[in-house]
Design a protein around this motif. Structure first.
Motif, PDB file in Angstrom:
ATOM      1  N   ARG A 168       0.782  -1.103   0.112  1.00 17.67           N
ATOM      2  CA  ARG A 168       0.030   0.086  -0.071  1.00 17.67           C
ATOM      3  C   ARG A 168       1.011   1.323   0.138  1.00 17.67           C
ATOM      4  O   ARG A 168       1.846   1.571   0.670  1.00 17.67           O
ATOM      5  CB  ARG A 168      -0.742  -0.079   1.176  1.00 17.67           C
ATOM      6  CG  ARG A 168      -1.960  -1.151   1.246  1.00 17.67           C
ATOM      7  CD  ARG A 168      -3.050  -0.936   2.507  1.00 17.67           C
ATOM      8  NE  ARG A 168      -3.832  -2.060   2.345  1.00 17.67           N
ATOM      9  CZ  ARG A 168      -4.512  -2.459   3.275  1.00 17.67           C
ATOM     10  NH1 ARG A 168      -4.266  -1.991   4.672  1.00 17.67           N
ATOM     11  NH2 ARG A 168      -5.473  -3.359   3.503  1.00 17.67           N
ATOM     12  N   PRO A 169       0.539   2.093  -0.878  1.00 17.65           N
ATOM     13  CA  PRO A 169      -0.197   1.980  -2.138  1.00 17.65           C
ATOM     14  C   PRO A 169       0.609   1.027  -3.032  1.00 17.65           C
ATOM     15  O   PRO A 169       1.780   0.731  -3.095  1.00 17.65           O
ATOM     16  CB  PRO A 169      -0.100   3.251  -2.809  1.00 17.65           C
ATOM     17  CG  PRO A 169       1.061   3.925  -2.504  1.00 17.65           C
ATOM     18  CD  PRO A 169       1.143   3.501  -0.873  1.00 17.65           C
ATOM     19  N   HIS A 170      -0.248   0.195  -3.893  1.00 19.48           N
ATOM     20  CA  HIS A 170       0.217  -0.643  -4.585  1.00 19.48           C
ATOM     21  C   HIS A 170       0.943  -0.290  -5.931  1.00 19.48           C
ATOM     22  O   HIS A 170       0.723   0.805  -6.227  1.00 19.48           O
ATOM     23  CB  HIS A 170      -0.808  -1.686  -5.312  1.00 19.48           C
ATOM     24  CG  HIS A 170      -0.603  -3.044  -5.815  1.00 19.48           C
ATOM     25  ND1 HIS A 170       0.239  -2.936  -7.156  1.00 19.48           N
ATOM     26  CD2 HIS A 170      -0.493  -4.288  -5.392  1.00 19.48           C
ATOM     27  CE1 HIS A 170       0.524  -4.203  -7.313  1.00 19.48           C
ATOM     28  NE2 HIS A 170       0.232  -5.239  -6.225  1.00 19.48           N
ATOM     29  N   PRO A 171       2.376  -0.824  -6.282  1.00 21.80           N
ATOM     30  CA  PRO A 171       2.971  -0.161  -7.301  1.00 21.80           C
ATOM     31  C   PRO A 171       2.243   0.049  -8.422  1.00 21.80           C
ATOM     32  O   PRO A 171       2.579   1.033  -9.073  1.00 21.80           O
ATOM     33  CB  PRO A 171       3.937  -1.232  -7.412  1.00 21.80           C
ATOM     34  CG  PRO A 171       4.129  -2.124  -6.115  1.00 21.80           C
ATOM     35  CD  PRO A 171       2.772  -1.961  -5.553  1.00 21.80           C
ATOM     36  N   GLU A 172       1.040  -0.563  -8.608  1.00 26.75           N
ATOM     37  CA  GLU A 172       0.409  -0.528 -10.031  1.00 26.75           C
ATOM     38  C   GLU A 172      -0.349   0.739 -10.065  1.00 26.75           C
ATOM     39  O   GLU A 172      -0.666   1.495 -11.152  1.00 26.75           O
ATOM     40  CB  GLU A 172      -0.453  -1.477 -10.430  1.00 26.75           C
ATOM     41  CG  GLU A 172      -0.063  -2.868 -10.887  1.00 26.75           C
ATOM     42  CD  GLU A 172      -0.631  -4.114 -11.012  1.00 26.75           C
ATOM     43  OE1 GLU A 172      -1.961  -4.004 -10.985  1.00 26.75           O
ATOM     44  OE2 GLU A 172      -0.051  -5.173 -11.501  1.00 26.75           O
ATOM     45  N   GLN A 173      -0.973   0.945  -8.623  1.00 24.26           N
ATOM     46  CA  GLN A 173      -1.661   2.198  -8.552  1.00 24.26           C
ATOM     47  C   GLN A 173      -0.900   3.657  -8.870  1.00 24.26           C
ATOM     48  O   GLN A 173      -1.129   4.629  -9.428  1.00 24.26           O
ATOM     49  CB  GLN A 173      -2.194   2.505  -6.989  1.00 24.26           C
ATOM     50  CG  GLN A 173      -2.990   1.364  -6.716  1.00 24.26           C
ATOM     51  CD  GLN A 173      -3.696   1.481  -5.256  1.00 24.26           C
ATOM     52  OE1 GLN A 173      -3.062   1.084  -4.443  1.00 24.26           O
ATOM     53  NE2 GLN A 173      -4.896   2.246  -4.959  1.00 24.26           N
ATOM     54  N   ILE A 174       0.371   3.228  -8.153  1.00 22.90           N
ATOM     55  CA  ILE A 174       1.464   4.702  -8.670  1.00 22.90           C
ATOM     56  C   ILE A 174       1.679   4.649 -10.091  1.00 22.90           C
ATOM     57  O   ILE A 174       1.674   5.863 -10.595  1.00 22.90           O
ATOM     58  CB  ILE A 174       2.617   4.316  -7.719  1.00 22.90           C
ATOM     59  CG1 ILE A 174       2.448   4.345  -6.250  1.00 22.90           C
ATOM     60  CG2 ILE A 174       3.544   5.427  -8.231  1.00 22.90           C
ATOM     61  CD1 ILE A 174       3.457   4.181  -5.566  1.00 22.90           C
ATOM     62  N   THR A 175       1.960   3.599 -10.749  1.00 29.31           N
ATOM     63  CA  THR A 175       2.227   3.666 -12.088  1.00 29.31           C
ATOM     64  C   THR A 175       1.022   3.968 -13.030  1.00 29.31           C
ATOM     65  O   THR A 175       1.255   4.956 -14.056  1.00 29.31           O
ATOM     66  CB  THR A 175       2.543   2.099 -12.207  1.00 29.31           C
ATOM     67  OG1 THR A 175       3.713   1.658 -11.873  1.00 29.31           O
ATOM     68  CG2 THR A 175       2.915   2.082 -14.087  1.00 29.31           C
ATOM     69  N   SER A 176      -0.104   3.805 -12.601  1.00 34.04           N
ATOM     70  CA  SER A 176      -1.202   4.133 -13.279  1.00 34.04           C
ATOM     71  C   SER A 176      -1.394   5.751 -13.174  1.00 34.04           C
ATOM     72  O   SER A 176      -1.934   6.108 -14.111  1.00 34.04           O
ATOM     73  CB  SER A 176      -2.655   3.333 -12.881  1.00 34.04           C
ATOM     74  OG  SER A 176      -3.627   3.666 -13.509  1.00 34.04           O
ATOM     75  N   ALA A 177      -1.363   6.028 -11.922  1.00 30.22           N
ATOM     76  CA  ALA A 177      -1.377   7.527 -11.760  1.00 30.22           C
ATOM     77  C   ALA A 177      -0.411   8.483 -12.713  1.00 30.22           C
ATOM     78  O   ALA A 177      -0.819   9.484 -12.818  1.00 30.22           O
ATOM     79  CB  ALA A 177      -1.349   7.702 -10.103  1.00 30.22           C
ATOM     80  N   ARG A 178       0.573   8.113 -12.532  1.00 32.45           N
ATOM     81  CA  ARG A 178       1.635   8.660 -13.178  1.00 32.45           C
ATOM     82  C   ARG A 178       1.518   8.607 -14.737  1.00 32.45           C
ATOM     83  O   ARG A 178       1.868   9.593 -15.472  1.00 32.45           O
ATOM     84  CB  ARG A 178       3.239   8.081 -12.657  1.00 32.45           C
ATOM     85  CG  ARG A 178       3.347   8.614 -11.064  1.00 32.45           C
ATOM     86  CD  ARG A 178       4.507   8.124 -10.531  1.00 32.45           C
ATOM     87  NE  ARG A 178       4.453   8.811  -9.234  1.00 32.45           N
ATOM     88  CZ  ARG A 178       5.422   8.465  -8.338  1.00 32.45           C
ATOM     89  NH1 ARG A 178       6.298   7.870  -8.575  1.00 32.45           N
ATOM     90  NH2 ARG A 178       5.310   9.009  -7.169  1.00 32.45           N
ATOM     91  N   ARG A 179       0.898   7.371 -15.037  1.00 34.19           N
ATOM     92  CA  ARG A 179       0.891   7.131 -16.509  1.00 34.19           C
ATOM     93  C   ARG A 179      -0.217   8.229 -17.054  1.00 34.19           C
ATOM     94  O   ARG A 179      -0.421   9.010 -18.070  1.00 34.19           O
ATOM     95  CB  ARG A 179       0.209   5.800 -16.906  1.00 34.19           C
ATOM     96  CG  ARG A 179       0.094   5.770 -18.456  1.00 34.19           C
ATOM     97  CD  ARG A 179      -0.479   4.152 -18.582  1.00 34.19           C
ATOM     98  NE  ARG A 179       0.561   3.281 -18.146  1.00 34.19           N
ATOM     99  CZ  ARG A 179      -0.057   2.276 -17.028  1.00 34.19           C
ATOM    100  NH1 ARG A 179      -1.079   2.305 -16.636  1.00 34.19           N
ATOM    101  NH2 ARG A 179       0.957   1.479 -16.664  1.00 34.19           N
ATOM    102  N   GLY A 180      -1.385   8.417 -16.066  1.00 32.39           N
ATOM    103  CA  GLY A 180      -2.550   9.437 -16.448  1.00 32.39           C
ATOM    104  C   GLY A 180      -1.930  10.866 -16.303  1.00 32.39           C
ATOM    105  O   GLY A 180      -2.608  11.408 -17.227  1.00 32.39           O
ATOM    106  N   TYR A 181      -0.930  10.964 -15.463  1.00 33.58           N
ATOM    107  CA  TYR A 181      -0.318  12.540 -15.569  1.00 33.58           C
ATOM    108  C   TYR A 181       0.489  12.751 -16.980  1.00 33.58           C
ATOM    109  O   TYR A 181       0.507  13.704 -17.612  1.00 33.58           O
ATOM    110  CB  TYR A 181       0.629  12.835 -14.368  1.00 33.58           C
ATOM    111  CG  TYR A 181       1.443  13.980 -14.462  1.00 33.58           C
ATOM    112  CD1 TYR A 181       0.868  14.994 -13.613  1.00 33.58           C
ATOM    113  CD2 TYR A 181       2.514  14.263 -14.940  1.00 33.58           C
ATOM    114  CE1 TYR A 181       1.242  16.107 -13.646  1.00 33.58           C
ATOM    115  CE2 TYR A 181       3.134  15.564 -15.416  1.00 33.58           C
ATOM    116  CZ  TYR A 181       2.382  16.710 -14.280  1.00 33.58           C
ATOM    117  OH  TYR A 181       3.068  17.776 -14.428  1.00 33.58           O
TER     118      TYR A 181
END
Length: 218
Positions: A168-181
């Protein structure tokens, strides 16, 4: 002071107001309250959406280089440059997210926010569940198997328990958020290029200033 009050003249030449693309978008959607009109073509389905700046320029030319800024504001005035900026956003191509990205860019500009790229987020290994009692908090364990052990010359079956953990947070969550940015940044870059190349703004000059492309790498 109004936009018109900030626009000056030097030697008879109009001085345009310099704005980075993010500031220009926030001015258009948040201050001027420009509306996002998504163009519809008989030859282009929603799935194939993507008109680009050419559509915006043609529409502007068809209007005699004049945009009606009051059609959505109950008679109040919207600066023509704000309408052009909104029209440029509406032309977001499919390769950058099309209609959904256009709406996202407009709504974030209207709210004055940028995508949450989860600054400072670091994945940590934590228990899946915690239980609190009078002695404090402790991780909840689950039975994962059994083992036979010799106790006082007798074999006994005991439970083997383990504490389930997660990130927590899951690495995929961070990756997804930064991909969205990054997707949002690419969209702003496209809008900036279109507005600069199109040269359709009268009182605003869109500058080369951009948000940081990858702020988490600094």
């Amino acid at each position: 002071m109004s936009m018109q009050g900030r626009i000056g003249r030097i030697g008879g030449t109009k001085v345009k107001r310099p704005l980075g693309v993010q500031a220009a978008l926030e001015w258009a959607f948040r201050v001027e309250r420009a509306q996002l009109e998504l163009p519809v073509s008989k030859n282009v389905s929603e799935e194939g959406f993507g008109f680009g700046l050419e559509y915006v320029l043609l529409q502007r030319a068809a209007l005699g280089c004049k945009v009606d800024g009051g059609q959505h504001k109950m008679g109040s005035y919207t600066h023509p440059d704000a309408e052009v900026i909104a029209a440029a956003v509406a032309g977001m191509p499919d390769s950058l997210g099309g209609i959904r990205m256009a709406i996202s860019v407009a709504e974030m500009a209207r709210a004055g926010i940028t995508p949450n790229w989860m600054p400072g987020a670091v994945p940590r290994c934590v228990p899946v569940d915690m239980k609190r009692n009078r002695h404090g908090d402790r991780a909840v364990s689950v039975v994962v198997g059994t083992e036979k052990v010799l106790v006082s010359d007798k074999w006994r079956t005991i439970e083997v328990r383990a504490c389930p953990v997660t990130w927590r947070p899951h690495p995929e969550q961070i990756t997804s958020a930064r991909r969205g940015y990054e997707d949002w940044w690419q969209a702003l870059d496209w809008v900036q290029d279109g507005l600069v190349t199109g040269r359709m703004l009268r009182d605003v000059e869109v500058t080369a200033a951009m948000p940081k492309e990858r702020p988490w790498t600094r």
